[in-house]
Design a protein around this motif. Structure first.
Motif, PDB file in Angstrom:
ATOM      1  N   ASN A  17       2.612  -0.765   2.696  1.00  0.00           N
ATOM      2  CA  ASN A  17       3.548   0.338   2.909  1.00  0.00           C
ATOM      3  C   ASN A  17       4.509   0.082   4.065  1.00  0.00           C
ATOM      4  O   ASN A  17       4.971   1.018   4.727  1.00  0.00           O
ATOM      5  CB  ASN A  17       2.783   1.646   3.152  1.00  0.00           C
ATOM      6  CG  ASN A  17       3.589   2.854   2.706  1.00  0.00           C
ATOM      7  OD1 ASN A  17       4.356   2.782   1.750  1.00  0.00           O
ATOM      8  ND2 ASN A  17       3.417   3.972   3.390  1.00  0.00           N
ATOM      9  N   VAL A  18       4.841  -1.186   4.309  1.00  0.00           N
ATOM     10  CA  VAL A  18       5.826  -1.536   5.330  1.00  0.00           C
ATOM     11  C   VAL A  18       7.221  -1.370   4.732  1.00  0.00           C
ATOM     12  O   VAL A  18       7.475  -1.759   3.588  1.00  0.00           O
ATOM     13  CB  VAL A  18       5.628  -2.986   5.822  1.00  0.00           C
ATOM     14  CG1 VAL A  18       6.684  -3.370   6.852  1.00  0.00           C
ATOM     15  CG2 VAL A  18       4.227  -3.143   6.412  1.00  0.00           C
ATOM     16  N   GLN A  19       8.139  -0.781   5.474  1.00  0.00           N
ATOM     17  CA  GLN A  19       9.486  -0.546   4.991  1.00  0.00           C
ATOM     18  C   GLN A  19      10.234  -1.859   4.779  1.00  0.00           C
ATOM     19  O   GLN A  19      10.007  -2.856   5.475  1.00  0.00           O
ATOM     20  CB  GLN A  19      10.263   0.330   5.980  1.00  0.00           C
ATOM     21  CG  GLN A  19       9.669   1.714   6.159  1.00  0.00           C
ATOM     22  CD  GLN A  19       9.634   2.507   4.860  1.00  0.00           C
ATOM     23  OE1 GLN A  19      10.639   2.589   4.152  1.00  0.00           O
ATOM     24  NE2 GLN A  19       8.483   3.071   4.539  1.00  0.00           N
ATOM     25  N   PRO A 240      -7.320  -5.152   3.000  1.00  0.00           N
ATOM     26  CA  PRO A 240      -5.997  -4.762   3.497  1.00  0.00           C
ATOM     27  C   PRO A 240      -6.124  -3.605   4.474  1.00  0.00           C
ATOM     28  O   PRO A 240      -7.039  -2.783   4.361  1.00  0.00           O
ATOM     29  CB  PRO A 240      -5.245  -4.345   2.225  1.00  0.00           C
ATOM     30  CG  PRO A 240      -6.310  -3.952   1.269  1.00  0.00           C
ATOM     31  CD  PRO A 240      -7.507  -4.808   1.586  1.00  0.00           C
ATOM     32  N   PHE A 241      -5.211  -3.529   5.432  1.00  0.00           N
ATOM     33  CA  PHE A 241      -5.338  -2.511   6.467  1.00  0.00           C
ATOM     34  C   PHE A 241      -3.970  -2.146   7.007  1.00  0.00           C
ATOM     35  O   PHE A 241      -2.995  -2.886   6.859  1.00  0.00           O
ATOM     36  CB  PHE A 241      -6.240  -3.000   7.609  1.00  0.00           C
ATOM     37  CG  PHE A 241      -5.718  -4.243   8.295  1.00  0.00           C
ATOM     38  CD1 PHE A 241      -4.909  -4.152   9.421  1.00  0.00           C
ATOM     39  CD2 PHE A 241      -6.034  -5.495   7.818  1.00  0.00           C
ATOM     40  CE1 PHE A 241      -4.423  -5.286  10.054  1.00  0.00           C
ATOM     41  CE2 PHE A 241      -5.562  -6.646   8.443  1.00  0.00           C
ATOM     42  CZ  PHE A 241      -4.751  -6.533   9.560  1.00  0.00           C
ATOM     43  N   GLN A 242      -3.915  -0.988   7.636  1.00  0.00           N
ATOM     44  CA  GLN A 242      -2.733  -0.558   8.366  1.00  0.00           C
ATOM     45  C   GLN A 242      -3.166   0.413   9.445  1.00  0.00           C
ATOM     46  O   GLN A 242      -4.277   0.962   9.410  1.00  0.00           O
ATOM     47  CB  GLN A 242      -1.697   0.082   7.445  1.00  0.00           C
ATOM     48  CG  GLN A 242      -2.136   1.379   6.772  1.00  0.00           C
ATOM     49  CD  GLN A 242      -0.995   2.038   6.017  1.00  0.00           C
ATOM     50  OE1 GLN A 242       0.000   2.429   6.607  1.00  0.00           O
ATOM     51  NE2 GLN A 242      -1.152   2.159   4.701  1.00  0.00           N
ATOM     52  N   SER A 243      -2.280   0.625  10.410  1.00  0.00           N
ATOM     53  CA  SER A 243      -2.567   1.577  11.473  1.00  0.00           C
ATOM     54  C   SER A 243      -2.485   2.999  10.935  1.00  0.00           C
ATOM     55  O   SER A 243      -1.643   3.301  10.088  1.00  0.00           O
ATOM     56  CB  SER A 243      -1.566   1.396  12.620  1.00  0.00           C
ATOM     57  OG  SER A 243      -1.658   0.106  13.168  1.00  0.00           O
ATOM     58  N   GLN A 253       1.054   9.407   3.822  1.00  0.00           N
ATOM     59  CA  GLN A 253       1.588   8.218   3.155  1.00  0.00           C
ATOM     60  C   GLN A 253       0.584   7.064   3.212  1.00  0.00           C
ATOM     61  O   GLN A 253       0.410   6.330   2.227  1.00  0.00           O
ATOM     62  CB  GLN A 253       2.905   7.807   3.791  1.00  0.00           C
ATOM     63  CG  GLN A 253       4.027   8.808   3.598  1.00  0.00           C
ATOM     64  CD  GLN A 253       5.297   8.413   4.325  1.00  0.00           C
ATOM     65  OE1 GLN A 253       5.408   7.313   4.855  1.00  0.00           O
ATOM     66  NE2 GLN A 253       6.263   9.315   4.366  1.00  0.00           N
ATOM     67  N   ALA A 254      -0.073   6.897   4.356  1.00  0.00           N
ATOM     68  CA  ALA A 254      -1.072   5.841   4.485  1.00  0.00           C
ATOM     69  C   ALA A 254      -2.241   6.075   3.530  1.00  0.00           C
ATOM     70  O   ALA A 254      -2.757   5.134   2.912  1.00  0.00           O
ATOM     71  CB  ALA A 254      -1.577   5.774   5.925  1.00  0.00           C
ATOM     72  N   ALA A 270      -8.713  -0.289   4.764  1.00  0.00           N
ATOM     73  CA  ALA A 270      -9.009   0.121   6.139  1.00  0.00           C
ATOM     74  C   ALA A 270      -7.807   0.777   6.810  1.00  0.00           C
ATOM     75  O   ALA A 270      -6.670   0.329   6.638  1.00  0.00           O
ATOM     76  CB  ALA A 270      -9.470  -1.077   6.966  1.00  0.00           C
ATOM     77  N   LEU A 271      -8.086   1.818   7.586  1.00  0.00           N
ATOM     78  CA  LEU A 271      -7.115   2.439   8.483  1.00  0.00           C
ATOM     79  C   LEU A 271      -7.623   2.258   9.908  1.00  0.00           C
ATOM     80  O   LEU A 271      -8.787   2.555  10.202  1.00  0.00           O
ATOM     81  CB  LEU A 271      -6.954   3.928   8.169  1.00  0.00           C
ATOM     82  CG  LEU A 271      -6.361   4.282   6.802  1.00  0.00           C
ATOM     83  CD1 LEU A 271      -6.358   5.797   6.611  1.00  0.00           C
ATOM     84  CD2 LEU A 271      -4.961   3.729   6.648  1.00  0.00           C
TER      85      LEU A 271
END
Length: 288
Positions: A17-19, A240-243, A253-254, A270-271
């Motif tokens: 979900n990176v712009q 896969p992960f994001q902040s 959105q995350a 993962a978050l």
């Protein structure tokens, strides 16, 4: 990096979900003039968001499916670890310096009741388990107070929590939320790799990880090595992960991204919960 490597990088970052502009800026930072144009990256990202695995170029007649190969993975690892992380660390340090007098704008924690409802509504999660962490204390306290013991279990270690999440999915067909501190990642390696990962039993779950020892943020000595290694550990596990964003719109959105991944790939997502800014005032624990 060749064209296939670029495409694979865009696919990975799009999945997280990176712009598009941020993806292009990242590649420009590392690859300079060799980076595809913003228009091309927009096109690739759009296709990947639509679920297309095969992309075609307007300027060439060839088309190819983007595969996860050792070469692609290694190229992305090099871009992220050797080039992008130092760039992001500098940018984060700059933002931290600019935010010294704006503590409210650097607040990291969400309202636990609202985030809990987002997790249930968006991801369809009803079962919670894990090992409490100080960065997640408000959320853990809310779940402990408001969720029946039949649907919330505090485990003796993180591996047991992942095992419970696997069993819950096999019984109900619904993913669970597992909360833990990043220092517990070592305990989840075996159940993740032997049970949950796609290609074995494909058991999705949402991991909510408190990121202690995050680069650029002061922390206790025991987190100095584990903190910087956390992204590499998750990558090695194929997770896969994001902040976790610090606003509920961003968190929603995350969670949507996590939901899509868990539904399509059938694996853990993962978050990462970041450490609050040192100037922030402690938040109250919300029970209602």
């Amino acid at each position: 990096m060749n064209k296939e490597n670029f495409r694979f990088y865009v696919k990975v970052r799009t999945t997280l979900n990176v712009q598009v502009k941020d993806i292009h800026d990242e590649l420009c930072t590392v690859c300079g003039d060799k980076t595809p144009s913003l228009k091309v990256i927009e096109k690739w990202s759009k296709w990947f968001r639509e679920g297309q695995e095969q992309v075609e170029d307007d300027t060439q007649s060839d088309s190819s499916a983007i595969e996860t190969t050792s070469e692609n993975t290694e190229q992305v690892r090099i871009v992220i670890n050797d080039n992008l992380y130092p760039y992001q660390a500098k940018e984060q340090q700059k933002r931290n310096e600019e935010a010294q007098d704006m503590p409210e704008l650097t607040r990291d924690f969400l309202h636990p009741a609202e985030f809990y409802q987002q997790v249930k509504t968006i991801c369809g999660i009803n079962f919670f388990c894990g090992v409490p962490d100080s960065l997640l204390k408000d959320f853990c306290a809310y779940v402990t107070k408001n969720v029946s013991p039949n649907y919330h279990i505090i485990t003796t270690n993180e591996g047991s929590a992942v095992g419970l999440a696997c069993g819950s999915y096999m019984a109900t067909g619904q993913p669970s939320l597992v909360y833990l501190q990043n220092s517990g990642l070592g305990n989840i390696v075996n159940p993740i790799m032997s049970l949950a990962t796609p290609g074995v039993y494909s058991l999705p779950m949402l991991l909510l990880i408190g990121w202690r020892g995050e680069p650029g943020k002061p922390d206790e000595p025991q987190h100095r090595v584990q903190g910087p290694a956390t992204p590499d550990i998750l990558t090695a596990l194929g997770i896969p992960f994001q902040s976790l964003p610090n606003c509920h719109d961003g968190a929603g959105q995350a969670l949507e991204t996590a939901k899509r991944y868990m539904e399509t790939t059938k694996g853990p997502y993962a978050l990462e919960q970041h450490h609050r800014h040192p100037n922030n005032k402690p938040l109250n624990i919300y029970f209602n």
